[in-house]
Design an enzyme around this catalytic site. Structure first.
Site, PDB file in Angstrom:
ATOM      1  N   SER A  69       5.542  -3.335  -2.964  1.00  0.00           N
ATOM      2  CA  SER A  69       4.785  -4.505  -3.408  1.00  0.00           C
ATOM      3  C   SER A  69       5.626  -5.764  -3.244  1.00  0.00           C
ATOM      4  O   SER A  69       6.844  -5.707  -3.083  1.00  0.00           O
ATOM      5  CB  SER A  69       4.362  -4.349  -4.875  1.00  0.00           C
ATOM      6  OG  SER A  69       5.393  -4.769  -5.746  1.00  0.00           O
ATOM      7  N   GLY A  70       4.954  -6.921  -3.317  1.00  0.00           N
ATOM      8  CA  GLY A  70       5.632  -8.201  -3.180  1.00  0.00           C
ATOM      9  C   GLY A  70       5.991  -8.841  -4.500  1.00  0.00           C
ATOM     10  O   GLY A  70       6.317 -10.036  -4.541  1.00  0.00           O
ATOM     11  N   CYS A 102       9.568   9.147 -12.441  1.00  0.00           N
ATOM     12  CA  CYS A 102       9.380  10.192 -13.426  1.00  0.00           C
ATOM     13  C   CYS A 102       9.184   9.598 -14.810  1.00  0.00           C
ATOM     14  O   CYS A 102       9.132   8.384 -14.991  1.00  0.00           O
ATOM     15  CB  CYS A 102      10.599  11.120 -13.436  1.00  0.00           C
ATOM     16  SG  CYS A 102      11.031  11.779 -11.816  1.00  0.00           S
ATOM     17  N   ASP A 141      18.714  11.997  -5.129  1.00  0.00           N
ATOM     18  CA  ASP A 141      19.595  10.927  -5.573  1.00  0.00           C
ATOM     19  C   ASP A 141      20.065  11.139  -7.003  1.00  0.00           C
ATOM     20  O   ASP A 141      21.132  10.669  -7.393  1.00  0.00           O
ATOM     21  CB  ASP A 141      18.903   9.571  -5.440  1.00  0.00           C
ATOM     22  CG  ASP A 141      17.548   9.504  -6.123  1.00  0.00           C
ATOM     23  OD1 ASP A 141      16.993  10.561  -6.477  1.00  0.00           O
ATOM     24  OD2 ASP A 141      17.023   8.384  -6.293  1.00  0.00           O
ATOM     25  N   ILE A 190       9.549  12.796  -5.053  1.00  0.00           N
ATOM     26  CA  ILE A 190       9.604  11.857  -3.933  1.00  0.00           C
ATOM     27  C   ILE A 190      10.681  12.276  -2.939  1.00  0.00           C
ATOM     28  O   ILE A 190      10.468  12.283  -1.740  1.00  0.00           O
ATOM     29  CB  ILE A 190       9.885  10.420  -4.437  1.00  0.00           C
ATOM     30  CG1 ILE A 190       8.837   9.996  -5.472  1.00  0.00           C
ATOM     31  CG2 ILE A 190       9.945   9.451  -3.267  1.00  0.00           C
ATOM     32  CD1 ILE A 190       7.435   9.916  -4.957  1.00  0.00           C
ATOM     33  N   ARG A 202       8.374  15.122 -13.694  1.00  0.00           N
ATOM     34  CA  ARG A 202       8.792  14.739 -12.353  1.00  0.00           C
ATOM     35  C   ARG A 202       7.635  14.395 -11.430  1.00  0.00           C
ATOM     36  O   ARG A 202       6.654  15.123 -11.337  1.00  0.00           O
ATOM     37  CB  ARG A 202       9.598  15.881 -11.712  1.00  0.00           C
ATOM     38  CG  ARG A 202      10.217  15.451 -10.374  1.00  0.00           C
ATOM     39  CD  ARG A 202      10.980  16.556  -9.704  1.00  0.00           C
ATOM     40  NE  ARG A 202      11.659  16.039  -8.513  1.00  0.00           N
ATOM     41  CZ  ARG A 202      11.911  16.748  -7.412  1.00  0.00           C
ATOM     42  NH1 ARG A 202      11.557  18.008  -7.351  1.00  0.00           N
ATOM     43  NH2 ARG A 202      12.520  16.201  -6.387  1.00  0.00           N
ATOM     44  N   LEU A 203       7.777  13.245 -10.756  1.00  0.00           N
ATOM     45  CA  LEU A 203       6.956  12.885  -9.604  1.00  0.00           C
ATOM     46  C   LEU A 203       7.864  13.050  -8.394  1.00  0.00           C
ATOM     47  O   LEU A 203       8.796  12.273  -8.189  1.00  0.00           O
ATOM     48  CB  LEU A 203       6.454  11.450  -9.722  1.00  0.00           C
ATOM     49  CG  LEU A 203       5.566  10.928  -8.589  1.00  0.00           C
ATOM     50  CD1 LEU A 203       4.254  11.696  -8.534  1.00  0.00           C
ATOM     51  CD2 LEU A 203       5.295   9.436  -8.767  1.00  0.00           C
ATOM     52  N   GLY A 262      13.433   6.949 -11.432  1.00  0.00           N
ATOM     53  CA  GLY A 262      13.689   5.858 -10.509  1.00  0.00           C
ATOM     54  C   GLY A 262      14.188   6.312  -9.157  1.00  0.00           C
ATOM     55  O   GLY A 262      13.987   7.459  -8.746  1.00  0.00           O
ATOM     56  N   GLU A 263      14.857   5.392  -8.487  1.00  0.00           N
ATOM     57  CA  GLU A 263      15.439   5.656  -7.167  1.00  0.00           C
ATOM     58  C   GLU A 263      16.795   4.965  -7.065  1.00  0.00           C
ATOM     59  O   GLU A 263      16.945   3.819  -7.501  1.00  0.00           O
ATOM     60  CB  GLU A 263      14.541   5.116  -6.047  1.00  0.00           C
ATOM     61  CG  GLU A 263      13.102   5.624  -6.052  1.00  0.00           C
ATOM     62  CD  GLU A 263      12.966   7.088  -5.692  1.00  0.00           C
ATOM     63  OE1 GLU A 263      13.961   7.669  -5.203  1.00  0.00           O
ATOM     64  OE2 GLU A 263      11.869   7.644  -5.889  1.00  0.00           O
TER      65      GLU A 263
END
Length: 629
Positions: free
Chosen positions: A358-359, A2, A98, A51, A48-49, A74-75
């Site tokens: 991603s790495g 977000c 969360d 998820i 807000r995105l 975030g998460e």
């Protein structure tokens, strides 16, 4: 994922229209929903995105009696365990997100609750009973947060442009920060381009109230030096990385992965393939110039792991078209050239999924970059008598024409890069030489600030602050530890956040799980880099997930051929941009002389010229918006 922003005004109340303008500036971070909250001296706004719990997880979110309010970006990967504990303690939850655990965990433990969070995050929490505002950023600095401060006002946001709408005095240009920009190509935390604005540092917690502001570092990676045999280390590392990947599959929407064809992204995709029932959706970007194109490697990995693969090709015209869209969003100059291809692959990825793994981070942790090999080999170069180096080797190599557009020219470029960055005696000085965007010749076109002094001062300070346990380790271990505190959050992760969130895409980085970071930093250097190999322990840990062709190929950066484009397709664009405005930082004539040297093929100044181009574009944009006079 977000966007958050807000204000705290000691002697007044934030205006709704100001909060709306601040929030609208970062609508790309959260196109699914928005919310605004005002209570006395504080105002909070959120984009807000969606998820997790897309239907009922709108923000701000409150506790049971409305005395604690949070906005979050975030998460939190361990939120399920925290929620179970809080439910047992009598707390009532109204969503499945969360985010909601934050208000209840704060009720239980106060500001120290941040220590328990496992994730990537930046948030603002308002305690109306105590009339205090809490801001915090995750330990690795994955999610951004900036803070403007004057005598009686504070404003914060996920991105600098939101602060331009806060009606606060940003203090004008910080020339010390711009000196750091021309040293590194970005501005390290806590500075920003503006004197009254700072970046919240990774692992920092801030309390704001009528009593003032209190900033505290609540987390730095804990390093306990270990010396296991390589197989033991590889086995434990594999367990940690697989656990980190599994945690980051938590979502109520479809996920995918970036795939460059390198070691790191291949490992992440392989781990995902083992954990998911359906083929992993993978995304890569290629170039229509063979020397810079790696899409073939990504195709091999996609076939090896049976992924649902998506590929786009980037041209100079694509960059020309994308540059204004990307650079116009920057609140301060940021000159990592890989921002452009990262933006392109994020755009393609977002057309298919909302979340990608991603790495990123593995190069810093496992010595994947060329600069680490240079540091490892530089002791042999320094063993030569200084007179031979200074009067024979360096003049001869630097006199050769360098160009990354041909194999021979690229070899010369790398040779010049090596000898010009290997001679410094102290570790911080060599570290700066490995990071700087230009040589002494190019830097002379920068006026009224001293990038070399600024860069060396920054590196000396960073090396002095690393864990005492590392002081007796070889120089490479110390350089890697500093990079996790400096270039990783302020360059690499900033690039990833900007490129992805400009496209409303959430990116998760399993290698930056704190358990993985702390274990990697604790391992001996020879587990990571030897004379013939790099990322040794990482390859050993995941050799069954890596095709032989990927195991054997050399490291390639996720870069773009900007040096070649400046010679041809983007030449006129560069010259007109450099001449467009003058803030008294660059000598225009000297800069154009460097440009001619680059075009003629006598020297490769691509990194410095891109740094100049981004700065000039940013300055012109700030003047047009009235942010700078």
């Amino acid at each position: 994922m977000c966007g958050i922003c807000g204000q705290y005004i000691r002697s007044g109340s934030p205006a709704t229209d100001v909060l709306e303008r601040m929030n609208d500036c970062q609508c790309h971070r959260g196109p699914d929903d928005d919310g605004i909250f005002r209570d006395g001296s504080v105002g909070l706004a959120h984009r807000r995105l969606s998820i997790i719990d897309p239907e009922s997880g709108g923000q701000p979110i409150h506790n049971e009696n409305g005395t604690v309010t949070v906005i979050f970006n975030g998460e939190i990967y361990n939120y399920g365990h925290i929620k179970d504990r809080l439910t047992s303690a009598g707390h009532r939850f109204t969503t499945e997100t969360d985010t909601e655990v934050l208000v209840h965990l704060y009720e239980e433990e106060g500001p120290s609750f941040v220590d328990e969070l496992d994730g990537m995050f930046a948030f603002a929490l308002w305690d109306s009973e105590r009339e205090r505002l809490l801001l915090a950023r995750d330990p690795m600095g994955i999610k951004p947060l900036v803070l403007a401060e004057t005598d009686d006002q504070f404003a914060f946001a996920s991105e600098l442009p939101s602060l331009f709408e806060s009606d606060m005095d940003l203090g004008g240009i910080d020339r010390d920060a711009l000196a750091q920009y021309f040293a590194f190509g970005y501005i390290p935390a806590p500075k920003t381009a503006f004197r009254n604005v700072s970046k919240v540092r990774p692992g920092e917690r801030i309390l704001i109230s009528d009593d003032g502001i209190d900033r505290e570092k609540y987390h730095d990676p804990s390093i306990t030096l270990r010396d296991p045999d390589i197989d033991t280390a590889a086995s434990h590392l594999r367990s940690l990385v697989e656990s980190a990947v599994e945690k980051r599959l938590m979502a109520d929407v479809e996920l995918g992965a970036f795939l460059s064809g390198g070691i790191d992204s291949t490992i992440i995709v392989g781990a995902m393939a083992q954990l998911l029932d359906d083929p992993v959706k993978t995304f890569t970007v290629g170039f229509n110039q063979d020397r810079f194109d790696e899409s073939w490697a990504a195709r091999e990995v996609a076939s090896f792991h049976n992924t649902d693969h998506h590929e786009i090709t980037l041209t100079a015209n694509d960059v020309r078209d994308s540059v204004p869209a990307v650079l116009n969003k920057l609140g301060e100059p940021f000159a990592d050239p890989a921002l452009m291809p990262s933006y392109a692959v994020s755009r393609a990825t977002r057309n298919n999924v909302k979340v990608a793994l991603s790495g990123d981070g593995a190069d810093e942790l496992f010595a994947g970059y060329d600069k680490y090999r240079v540091e490892s080999l530089s002791k042999y170069y320094r063993a030569l008598p200084s007179q031979i180096r200074k009067y024979a080797v360096e003049p001869a190599v630097n006199a050769l024409p360098a160009s990354r557009g041909t194999a021979v020219g690229d070899a010369v470029y790398k040779g010049q890069w090596f000898i010009n960055r290997s001679g410094a005696r102290s570790v911080p000085e060599r570290h700066f030489d490995l990071m700087r965007v230009s040589d002494d010749h190019a830097i002379q076109s920068v006026t009224n600030v001293d990038p070399i002094e600024a860069g060396q001062t920054t590196l000396r300070s960073q090396h002095a602050a690393i864990s005492p346990e590392l002081t007796d380790r070889e120089s490479l271990a110390r350089i890697q530890a500093v990079d996790t505190r400096l270039s990783l959050p302020d360059q690499m992760l900033t690039k990833v956040d900007q490129a992805s969130m400009y496209n409303s895409l959430e990116v998760r980085v399993p290698f930056l799980d704190t358990a993985v970071v702390e274990y990697a930093l604790s391992l001996p250097t020879d587990h990571k880099l030897t004379g013939r190999d790099r990322k040794r322990v990482l390859k050993r840990a995941f050799d069954d997930l890596l095709p032989e062709s990927i195991l054997q190929r050399n490291k390639h950066g996720f870069d773009m051929p900007i040096g070649e484009w400046f010679k041809h397709e983007l030449a006129d664009e560069f010259v007109s941009t450099v001449r467009s405005t003058d803030l008294g930082i660059l000598d225009t004539a000297a800069t154009l002389d460097l440009f001619e040297e680059h075009v003629d093929g006598n020297h490769d100044h691509s990194r410095f010229l891109w740094t100049v181009y981004v700065f000039k574009h940013w300055a012109l944009r700030m003047q047009e918006q009235g942010v700078l006079e």
